[in-house]
Design a protein around this motif. Structure first.
Motif, PDB file in Angstrom:
ATOM      1  N   GLY A  84       0.825  -1.205   0.000  1.00  0.00           N
ATOM      2  CA  GLY A  84       0.000   0.000   0.000  1.00  0.00           C
ATOM      3  C   GLY A  84       0.855   1.250   0.000  1.00  0.00           C
ATOM      4  N   ILE A  85       1.890   1.272   0.860  1.00  0.00           N
ATOM      5  CA  ILE A  85       2.760   2.457   0.919  1.00  0.00           C
ATOM      6  C   ILE A  85       3.469   2.643  -0.421  1.00  0.00           C
ATOM      7  CG2 ILE A  85       4.822   3.393   2.018  1.00  0.00           C
ATOM      8  CD1 ILE A  85       3.868   1.955   4.582  1.00  0.00           C
ATOM      9  N   LYS A  86       3.909   1.518  -1.001  1.00  0.00           N
ATOM     10  CA  LYS A  86       4.609   1.607  -2.284  1.00  0.00           C
ATOM     11  C   LYS A  86       3.705   2.234  -3.346  1.00  0.00           C
ATOM     12  CE  LYS A  86       4.821  -1.385  -5.512  1.00  0.00           C
ATOM     13  NZ  LYS A  86       4.917  -2.627  -6.263  1.00  0.00           N
ATOM     14  N   LEU A  87       2.437   1.766  -3.396  1.00  0.00           N
ATOM     15  CA  LEU A  87       1.531   2.273  -4.436  1.00  0.00           C
ATOM     16  C   LEU A  87       1.163   3.732  -4.176  1.00  0.00           C
ATOM     17  CD1 LEU A  87      -0.728  -0.820  -4.984  1.00  0.00           C
ATOM     18  CD2 LEU A  87       0.669   0.310  -6.688  1.00  0.00           C
ATOM     19  N   LEU A  88       1.084   4.108  -2.879  1.00  0.00           N
ATOM     20  CA  LEU A  88       0.685   5.477  -2.554  1.00  0.00           C
ATOM     21  C   LEU A  88       1.738   6.486  -2.986  1.00  0.00           C
ATOM     22  CD1 LEU A  88      -1.023   5.556   0.931  1.00  0.00           C
ATOM     23  CD2 LEU A  88      -1.812   6.628  -1.160  1.00  0.00           C
ATOM     24  N   ILE A  89       3.028   6.117  -2.811  1.00  0.00           N
ATOM     25  CA  ILE A  89       4.061   7.120  -3.099  1.00  0.00           C
ATOM     26  C   ILE A  89       4.522   7.055  -4.550  1.00  0.00           C
ATOM     27  CG2 ILE A  89       4.897   7.260  -0.728  1.00  0.00           C
ATOM     28  CD1 ILE A  89       7.093   5.356  -1.447  1.00  0.00           C
ATOM     29  N   LYS A  90       3.900   6.197  -5.360  1.00  0.00           N
ATOM     30  CA  LYS A  90       4.282   6.152  -6.773  1.00  0.00           C
ATOM     31  C   LYS A  90       3.726   7.363  -7.503  1.00  0.00           C
ATOM     32  CE  LYS A  90       5.405   1.630  -8.396  1.00  0.00           C
ATOM     33  NZ  LYS A  90       5.048   0.560  -9.304  1.00  0.00           N
ATOM     34  N   GLU A  91       4.383   7.707  -8.610  1.00  0.00           N
ATOM     35  CA  GLU A  91       3.917   8.846  -9.389  1.00  0.00           C
ATOM     36  C   GLU A  91       2.636   8.476 -10.117  1.00  0.00           C
ATOM     37  OE1 GLU A  91       6.596  10.051 -12.379  1.00  0.00           O
ATOM     38  OE2 GLU A  91       5.372  11.754 -13.015  1.00  0.00           O
ATOM     39  N   ASP A  92       1.699   9.427 -10.142  1.00  0.00           N
ATOM     40  CA  ASP A  92       0.440   9.202 -10.852  1.00  0.00           C
ATOM     41  C   ASP A  92       0.603   9.727 -12.266  1.00  0.00           C
ATOM     42  OD1 ASP A  92      -2.211   8.685 -11.414  1.00  0.00           O
ATOM     43  OD2 ASP A  92      -2.795  10.716 -10.833  1.00  0.00           O
ATOM     44  N   ILE A  93       0.597   8.822 -13.242  1.00  0.00           N
ATOM     45  CA  ILE A  93       0.837   9.219 -14.628  1.00  0.00           C
ATOM     46  C   ILE A  93      -0.466   9.177 -15.403  1.00  0.00           C
ATOM     47  CG2 ILE A  93       2.080   8.663 -16.737  1.00  0.00           C
ATOM     48  CD1 ILE A  93       4.095   7.205 -14.848  1.00  0.00           C
ATOM     49  N   VAL A  94      -0.795  10.300 -16.054  1.00  0.00           N
ATOM     50  CA  VAL A  94      -1.967  10.350 -16.927  1.00  0.00           C
ATOM     51  C   VAL A  94      -1.456  10.584 -18.339  1.00  0.00           C
ATOM     52  CG1 VAL A  94      -4.131  11.513 -17.400  1.00  0.00           C
ATOM     53  CG2 VAL A  94      -3.326  11.323 -15.065  1.00  0.00           C
ATOM     54  N   PRO A  95      -1.853   9.750 -19.303  1.00  0.00           N
ATOM     55  CA  PRO A  95      -1.361   9.954 -20.670  1.00  0.00           C
ATOM     56  C   PRO A  95      -1.758  11.333 -21.204  1.00  0.00           C
ATOM     57  CG  PRO A  95      -2.477   7.863 -20.464  1.00  0.00           C
ATOM     58  CD  PRO A  95      -2.694   8.575 -19.197  1.00  0.00           C
ATOM     59  N   LEU A  96      -0.894  11.876 -22.051  1.00  0.00           N
ATOM     60  CA  LEU A  96      -1.101  13.240 -22.539  1.00  0.00           C
ATOM     61  C   LEU A  96      -2.415  13.370 -23.304  1.00  0.00           C
ATOM     62  CD1 LEU A  96       0.324  15.993 -22.739  1.00  0.00           C
ATOM     63  CD2 LEU A  96       1.184  15.277 -24.954  1.00  0.00           C
ATOM     64  N   ARG A  97      -2.704  12.366 -24.150  1.00  0.00           N
ATOM     65  CA  ARG A  97      -3.888  12.486 -24.993  1.00  0.00           C
ATOM     66  C   ARG A  97      -5.091  11.769 -24.398  1.00  0.00           C
ATOM     67  NH1 ARG A  97      -3.018  11.929 -31.057  1.00  0.00           N
ATOM     68  NH2 ARG A  97      -5.107  12.774 -30.885  1.00  0.00           N
ATOM     69  N   ALA A  98      -5.015  11.470 -23.106  1.00  0.00           N
ATOM     70  CA  ALA A  98      -6.140  10.780 -22.470  1.00  0.00           C
ATOM     71  C   ALA A  98      -7.299  11.748 -22.285  1.00  0.00           C
ATOM     72  CB  ALA A  98      -5.715  10.227 -21.114  1.00  0.00           C
ATOM     73  N   ASP A  99      -8.494  11.159 -22.172  1.00  0.00           N
ATOM     74  CA  ASP A  99      -9.679  11.946 -21.834  1.00  0.00           C
ATOM     75  C   ASP A  99      -9.648  12.101 -20.313  1.00  0.00           C
ATOM     76  OD1 ASP A  99     -12.181  12.984 -21.558  1.00  0.00           O
ATOM     77  OD2 ASP A  99     -12.997  11.792 -23.199  1.00  0.00           O
ATOM     78  N   LYS A 100      -9.099  13.256 -19.832  1.00  0.00           N
ATOM     79  CA  LYS A 100      -8.705  13.362 -18.426  1.00  0.00           C
ATOM     80  C   LYS A 100      -9.831  13.033 -17.448  1.00  0.00           C
ATOM     81  CE  LYS A 100      -4.482  15.267 -19.119  1.00  0.00           C
ATOM     82  NZ  LYS A 100      -4.596  15.371 -20.576  1.00  0.00           N
ATOM     83  N   ILE A 101     -11.021  13.615 -17.682  1.00  0.00           N
ATOM     84  CA  ILE A 101     -12.103  13.445 -16.708  1.00  0.00           C
ATOM     85  C   ILE A 101     -12.544  11.988 -16.667  1.00  0.00           C
ATOM     86  CG2 ILE A 101     -14.396  14.226 -16.062  1.00  0.00           C
ATOM     87  CD1 ILE A 101     -13.800  16.729 -17.798  1.00  0.00           C
ATOM     88  N   VAL A 102     -12.758  11.400 -17.846  1.00  0.00           N
ATOM     89  CA  VAL A 102     -13.211  10.006 -17.898  1.00  0.00           C
ATOM     90  C   VAL A 102     -12.154   9.100 -17.294  1.00  0.00           C
ATOM     91  CG1 VAL A 102     -13.911   8.171 -19.447  1.00  0.00           C
ATOM     92  CG2 VAL A 102     -14.630  10.485 -19.911  1.00  0.00           C
ATOM     93  N   HIS A 103     -10.905   9.383 -17.599  1.00  0.00           N
ATOM     94  CA  HIS A 103      -9.793   8.604 -17.061  1.00  0.00           C
ATOM     95  C   HIS A 103      -9.775   8.665 -15.538  1.00  0.00           C
ATOM     96  CE1 HIS A 103      -5.480   7.839 -16.152  1.00  0.00           C
ATOM     97  NE2 HIS A 103      -5.585   6.980 -17.143  1.00  0.00           N
ATOM     98  N   PHE A 104     -10.120   9.818 -14.987  1.00  0.00           N
ATOM     99  CA  PHE A 104     -10.100   9.989 -13.533  1.00  0.00           C
ATOM    100  C   PHE A 104     -11.288   9.290 -12.871  1.00  0.00           C
ATOM    101  CE2 PHE A 104     -11.315  12.459  -9.760  1.00  0.00           C
ATOM    102  CZ  PHE A 104     -10.173  12.276  -9.006  1.00  0.00           C
ATOM    103  N   ILE A 105     -12.468   9.402 -13.501  1.00  0.00           N
ATOM    104  CA  ILE A 105     -13.676   8.898 -12.836  1.00  0.00           C
ATOM    105  C   ILE A 105     -13.756   7.366 -12.883  1.00  0.00           C
ATOM    106  CG2 ILE A 105     -16.198   8.949 -12.890  1.00  0.00           C
ATOM    107  CD1 ILE A 105     -16.017  11.757 -13.916  1.00  0.00           C
ATOM    108  N   ALA A 106     -13.169   6.755 -13.937  1.00  0.00           N
ATOM    109  CA  ALA A 106     -13.356   5.312 -14.139  1.00  0.00           C
ATOM    110  C   ALA A 106     -13.016   4.456 -12.916  1.00  0.00           C
ATOM    111  CB  ALA A 106     -12.560   4.856 -15.358  1.00  0.00           C
TER     112      ALA A 106
END
Lengths: 396, 160, 104
Positions: A84-106
């Motif tokens: 859990g700690i490992k996953l929490l401190i990892k960088e959150d990467i969102v692809p540049l051409r992603a549909d940001k809102i949909v990508h976040f809500i999914a």
């Protein structure tokens, strides 16, 4: 009687906590009561999730003749904390051409639906967090929303592996939702209610001189429906051998390819919660819910029985994962439409016969119907040819 | 039935519907439509028709919305935004809305509070379906079968 | 104060008008289907509201009609979307303004 007091300890605790709010306005009470239920369910299942995630790795390791995680804490039991700690401190990467809102809500949507589905399962005597008249329908209504979440993850990532994985996942979930729903129908027909509490109450008592519990899994139609339900449940929770949507050797990680860090952990959590929900429903529908298997063991609290049965089913999930290879995607789909669906309808027929003819005669009739259709189907689908010793052309 | 819940659900439903009707990206519109549908299901819950609310979620969110997004995927044109907006439609819609509001506000018998009702159990609905409504039920079954076969034939690949 | 029948009907009327707006003014076939679905949902809302506010005791007619209407709406959506796919395969467009030929 002390046994009863231990059985109802959580119900009593909840009433005591609510009695602290006695002076509050009228509208506070239902909200406080629901919040307590939500906190209890979430607390119990997040603990179970942490436990299962390490136990799964250990059991798989034992199946594969390894040790598994054993560095963090005693027997490696603190491994989920480290993960859990490992996953929490990892960088959150969102692809540049992603549909940001949909990508976040999914991921939020998938996790929310999985948690909602856990709400209608009776965990013990008087321990149903959200007890409504159409509980089973609620479970499936919420469960069908997962497909949309998977689609959002696939679309929002703007990645062909994600989209392919999402398409595979939706195709197989839609196909297997049919047998899943239809195998529930015999139980609802016999009980005459959609409420989970009524279904558990109908499986109370023992037959055959008080030895065999009156669970639906001990009837021919119930046994067939339980196996079909379990296989469909494996597909719905995307577990091996039906994990083609996230088959890492084919399409990286399916709809989860573009997720990292905590969002990935949320998907992971949702997958396990979905597994708990489907196993919990299987326990409720076929394995007698929180009833004890032997009448002498009724002194053990009801919730212990529920979670014991749940643990057995989860072990079978892990066991299957350690044993079977992944199925091919077209085989998965063909299996749904040519075998699962006809067998599910057969269960309805057998349950109808059982309804009009109880006792030994009904038992035999119902077994006969299931058996004949099973044999006919396997003859039609030529399983003999498929499972015959293979002839290899290029090996050897 | 509390006013606060009513207002919140109404705002969510109408906002979702308006977004579904006006957003330019089809996928976003379809997802906003899901919000509107969930809002309508919440209305059904609020009005005491739990079963219909669950069926609404089950059919619309679980089936119709998935169908819509699948169709969007299968018919993705090269230009993402299909242009063209017919402003006369807005005028007609507003006119019809005004007419409906005029009719609703002009009818004094409609401003009644909800009477107390006994909860509508699934059992009662099932009994009604199997007695008074058994023929409509059969007809709907036939219609759904016909729709299934029709849909399959429509999308079947034509043999050259 | 609790909501009256009037309020329910106003919400439903607004939903219907938004559906009509989508169906009339958008040129994409799927938007038109979305609009139709919204109008059907608004009608369902009316049925349920009239059932809820009817004098008691009362048979659950409104609920029954709403259930049947949901089933029919599902069938309509399935056939409608299949039509959209078939039309797209033929004309390579989903803009309803461009579908102006009578012969295939």
């Amino acid at each position: 009687m002390s046994g009863e007091r231990v059985d109802q300890i959580f119900v009593v605790a909840k009433h005591w906590l609510l009695s602290l709010l006695d002076g509050a306005p009228l509208w506070v009470m239902p909200i406080a009561s629901s919040l307590l239920n939500i906190a209890a369910v979430l607390g119990a299942f997040i603990t179970l999730f942490a436990l299962i995630s390490v136990l799964e790795r250990k059991i798989l390791a034992r199946i594969q003749n390894r040790y598994g995680p054993n560095r963090v804490g005693p027997f490696g039991l603190l491994q989920p904390l480290a993960d859990g700690i490992k996953l929490l401190i990892k960088e959150d990467i969102v692809p540049l051409r992603a549909d940001k809102i949909v990508h976040f809500i999914a991921p939020i949507m998938i996790a929310a639906t999985a948690i909602l589905a856990l709400g209608v399962i009776p965990y013990g005597r008087n321990m149903t967090p959200f007890s409504i008249d159409g509980g089973i329908l609620f479970f499936f209504a919420v469960g069908s929303t997962t497909e949309l979440g998977v689609f959002m993850a696939g679309w929002g990532s703007n990645n062909k592996f994600s989209m392919l994985g999402a398409m595979r996942a939706i195709a197989q979930m839609v196909s297997y939702e049919l047998p899943l729903l239809i195998t529930v129908l015999p139980v609802i027909m016999i009980v005459g209610s959609l409420s989970a509490d009524a279904i558990v109450a109908a499986q109370d008592g023992y037959t055959m001189a008080g030895v065999v519990p009156r669970w639906f899994v001990f009837t021919p139609w119930g046994a067939a429906a339980f196996i079909l339900f379990f296989v469909s449940g494996l597909v719905e929770s995307n577990r091996t051998p039906f994990d083609v949507p996230e088959g890492e050797s084919e399409i990286v990680a399916g709809h989860m390819t573009e997720y990292s860090g905590f969002k990935y952990a949320t998907f992971f959590l949702a997958e396990y919660f979905g597994m708990f929900a489907i196993s919990g429903l299987a326990v409720t529908l076929f394995l007698g819910g929180w009833h004890a298997p032997i009448s002498a063991l009724q002194i053990i609290p009801s919730y212990v029985w529920f979670f014991a049965k749940l643990a057995v089913l989860l072990f079978v999930f892990i066991w299957i994962r350690g044993t079977l290879p992944r199925m091919r995607v077209d085989h998965v789909m063909r299996f749904a439409w040519t075998f699962m669906l006809p067998m599910a309808f057969t269960c309805i027929l057998a349950a109808a016969v059982w309804h009009y003819q109880r006792g030994l005669a009904g038992w035999l009739w119902s077994l006969g119907i299931v058996g004949i259709i099973y044999l006919g189907l396997s003859h039609l689908l030529e399983t003999k040819k498929k499972f015959a010793p293979r002839t290899y052309r290029f090996a050897e | 039935m509390s006013t606060a819940a009513f207002v919140v659900i109404a705002i969510i439903t109408l906002a979702g519907a308006l977004a579904a009707a006006s957003l330019s990206k089809l996928i976003h519109a379809a997802l906003c439509l899901v919000i509107a549908f969930v809002g309508i299901a919440a209305f059904f819950f609020l009005l005491g028709a739990e079963f219909v609310g669950l069926v609404q979620v089950f059919v619309y969110v679980g089936a119709v919305a998935v169908l819509i997004v699948f169709t969007i995927l299968l018919t993705r044109p090269s230009d993402e935004k299909v242009g063209g907006f017919n402003w006369s439609g807005v005028v007609i819609a507003i006119a019809i809305f005004a007419g409906l509001i005029w009719a609703i506000l002009g009818t004094p018998t409609l401003s009644i509070a909800a009477p107390h009702i006994e909860p509508l159990t699934v059992k009662r609905i099932g009994e009604a379906l199997m007695t008074d409504y058994v023929w409509p039920l059969q007809c709907v079954g036939l219609l759904l079968t016909a729709a299934l076969i029709g849909g399959l034939i429509l999308v079947m690949e034509e043999k050259p | 104060m609790t909501p009256t029948l009037q309020l329910c009907l106003i919400v439903s009327a607004a939903l219907f008008s938004i559906g009509l707006l989508a169906a009339l003014s958008r040129r994409h076939a799927i938007f038109i289907l979305i609009g139709i679905e919204m109008m059907l949902a608004a009608a369902n809302l009316n049925f349920i509201a009239f059932w809820r506010f009817a004098p008691q005791p009362h048979p659950p007619t409104g609920v029954m009609v709403a259930i049947f209407s949901i089933a029919i709406a599902a069938a309509e959506a399935a056939v409608g979307l299949a039509l959209v796919i078939a039309v797209y395969r033929h004309y390579r467009t989903t803009n309803v303004d461009k579908l102006d030929q009578l012969k295939g």
